[in-house]
Design a protein around this motif. Sequence first.
Motif, short mmCIF file in Angstrom:
data_model
loop_
_atom_site.label_atom_id
_atom_site.label_comp_id
_atom_site.label_asym_id
_atom_site.label_seq_id
_atom_site.Cartn_x
_atom_site.Cartn_y
_atom_site.Cartn_z
N MET A 120 6.80 -7.92 12.60
CA MET A 120 6.38 -6.91 11.65
C MET A 120 6.20 -7.63 10.32
O MET A 120 7.14 -8.28 9.85
CB MET A 120 7.44 -5.81 11.50
CG MET A 120 7.01 -4.67 10.61
SD MET A 120 5.75 -3.59 11.35
CE MET A 120 6.78 -2.51 12.36
N VAL B 191 4.86 -7.45 6.18
CA VAL B 191 4.76 -6.49 5.09
C VAL B 191 3.93 -7.09 3.95
O VAL B 191 4.17 -8.24 3.56
CB VAL B 191 6.16 -6.13 4.54
CG1 VAL B 191 6.06 -5.01 3.50
CG2 VAL B 191 7.10 -5.75 5.67
N ARG C 232 2.65 -6.24 0.00
CA ARG C 232 2.84 -5.34 -1.15
C ARG C 232 1.67 -5.53 -2.12
O ARG C 232 0.87 -6.45 -1.97
CB ARG C 232 4.16 -5.68 -1.86
CG ARG C 232 5.35 -5.54 -0.93
CD ARG C 232 6.67 -5.76 -1.66
NE ARG C 232 7.70 -6.21 -0.73
CZ ARG C 232 8.29 -5.42 0.19
NH1 ARG C 232 7.98 -4.16 0.27
NH2 ARG C 232 9.19 -5.92 1.01
N LEU D 234 -8.59 -1.04 4.90
CA LEU D 234 -7.60 -1.39 5.93
C LEU D 234 -8.31 -1.81 7.23
O LEU D 234 -7.96 -2.82 7.84
CB LEU D 234 -6.67 -0.20 6.18
CG LEU D 234 -5.55 -0.43 7.20
CD1 LEU D 234 -4.55 -1.45 6.67
CD2 LEU D 234 -4.83 0.87 7.54
N ALA E 179 -1.53 -1.36 12.33
CA ALA E 179 -1.20 -1.50 10.90
C ALA E 179 -1.10 -0.12 10.29
O ALA E 179 -1.78 0.82 10.72
CB ALA E 179 -2.26 -2.34 10.19
N TRP E 180 -0.23 0.00 9.30
CA TRP E 180 0.03 1.27 8.62
C TRP E 180 0.02 1.00 7.12
O TRP E 180 0.63 0.04 6.66
CB TRP E 180 1.41 1.81 8.99
CG TRP E 180 1.63 2.10 10.42
CD1 TRP E 180 1.46 3.30 11.06
CD2 TRP E 180 2.10 1.20 11.45
NE1 TRP E 180 1.78 3.20 12.38
CE2 TRP E 180 2.18 1.92 12.65
CE3 TRP E 180 2.46 -0.16 11.45
CZ2 TRP E 180 2.61 1.35 13.84
CZ3 TRP E 180 2.87 -0.73 12.64
CH2 TRP E 180 2.95 0.01 13.82
N ALA E 181 -0.62 1.88 6.35
CA ALA E 181 -0.69 1.64 4.90
C ALA E 181 -0.25 2.86 4.10
O ALA E 181 -0.59 4.00 4.43
CB ALA E 181 -2.10 1.25 4.51
N ASP E 182 0.48 2.57 3.03
CA ASP E 182 0.86 3.56 2.02
C ASP E 182 0.10 3.21 0.74
O ASP E 182 0.51 2.31 0.00
CB ASP E 182 2.38 3.47 1.77
CG ASP E 182 2.81 4.32 0.59
OD1 ASP E 182 2.01 5.13 0.10
OD2 ASP E 182 3.98 4.16 0.16
N PRO E 183 -1.04 3.87 0.48
CA PRO E 183 -1.85 3.49 -0.68
C PRO E 183 -1.14 3.75 -2.01
O PRO E 183 -1.44 3.08 -3.00
CB PRO E 183 -3.10 4.38 -0.57
CG PRO E 183 -2.99 5.15 0.69
CD PRO E 183 -1.63 4.98 1.25
N THR F 173 2.12 3.26 -2.94
CA THR F 173 2.94 2.12 -3.37
C THR F 173 2.26 0.79 -3.06
O THR F 173 2.75 -0.26 -3.45
CB THR F 173 4.33 2.12 -2.70
OG1 THR F 173 4.15 1.97 -1.28
CG2 THR F 173 5.08 3.41 -2.99
N THR G 282 1.85 -0.56 -0.02
CA THR G 282 2.59 -1.27 1.03
C THR G 282 1.84 -1.17 2.36
O THR G 282 1.42 -0.08 2.73
CB THR G 282 3.99 -0.65 1.22
OG1 THR G 282 4.59 -0.48 -0.07
CG2 THR G 282 4.88 -1.54 2.07
N TYR H 173 2.12 -2.40 6.50
CA TYR H 173 2.91 -2.97 7.60
C TYR H 173 1.96 -3.33 8.73
O TYR H 173 1.12 -2.51 9.11
CB TYR H 173 3.92 -1.94 8.13
CG TYR H 173 4.90 -1.49 7.09
CD1 TYR H 173 6.07 -2.21 6.85
CD2 TYR H 173 4.64 -0.36 6.31
CE1 TYR H 173 6.96 -1.81 5.87
CE2 TYR H 173 5.53 0.04 5.32
CZ TYR H 173 6.68 -0.69 5.11
OH TYR H 173 7.56 -0.30 4.13
N GLU I 238 6.37 -10.64 3.55
CA GLU I 238 7.52 -10.80 4.45
C GLU I 238 7.00 -10.78 5.87
O GLU I 238 6.10 -10.00 6.18
CB GLU I 238 8.47 -9.59 4.37
CG GLU I 238 9.34 -9.52 3.16
CD GLU I 238 10.23 -8.26 3.22
OE1 GLU I 238 10.78 -7.96 4.32
OE2 GLU I 238 10.34 -7.58 2.20
#
Lengths: 82, 82
Positions: free
Chosen positions: A5, A7, A9, A19, A40-44, A46, A48, A50, A74
């Motif tokens: 996994m 990460v 940022r 993405l 893959a997963w994104a939080d626009p 913050t 972040t 993954y 990471e």
Amino acid sequence: MTEFMDVHRGMKGITGQQLQEAHKADLAIEGEERVHFKQAWADPDTGTVYCLSEAPSADAVQRIHERTGHPADEIHPVPLTV
Amino acid sequence: MTEFMDVHRGMKGITGQQLQEAHKADLAIEGEERVHFKQAWADPDTGTVYCLSEAPSADAVQRIHERTGHPADEIHPVPLTV
């Protein structure tokens, strides 16, 4: 092969299309390092992101991400899953 | 419903069985908050655990994790996936 996994940022405001394009760029060359990016997963908000991959090593994952212009902050092997 | 990725730190040395048990405890009560924990990945060396869920809010995710004794250190909505 191990699952990893990683990460990223600082990708605030990333769109679904960005993405997709980043993932496609990784898929295009991943075979050269025997890596496979699975999801893959994104939080626009913050910024972040993954990424879940299967790879021979964390270094192999990073080499692909570096060549496509988005090195990970990471990278964790995740040998345990449920 | 939104997908969430939450992160737990400080779980060094976690075993496959402990991960299973923690996940099972979450599943047993998740319905009370309309949360569903879909997958989890653990890196026992650094003690990092990632959980992917579907839930009405990050607070709902945290309430389940708190009641089962393992509050998350970060919870991110991940509306973008690929």
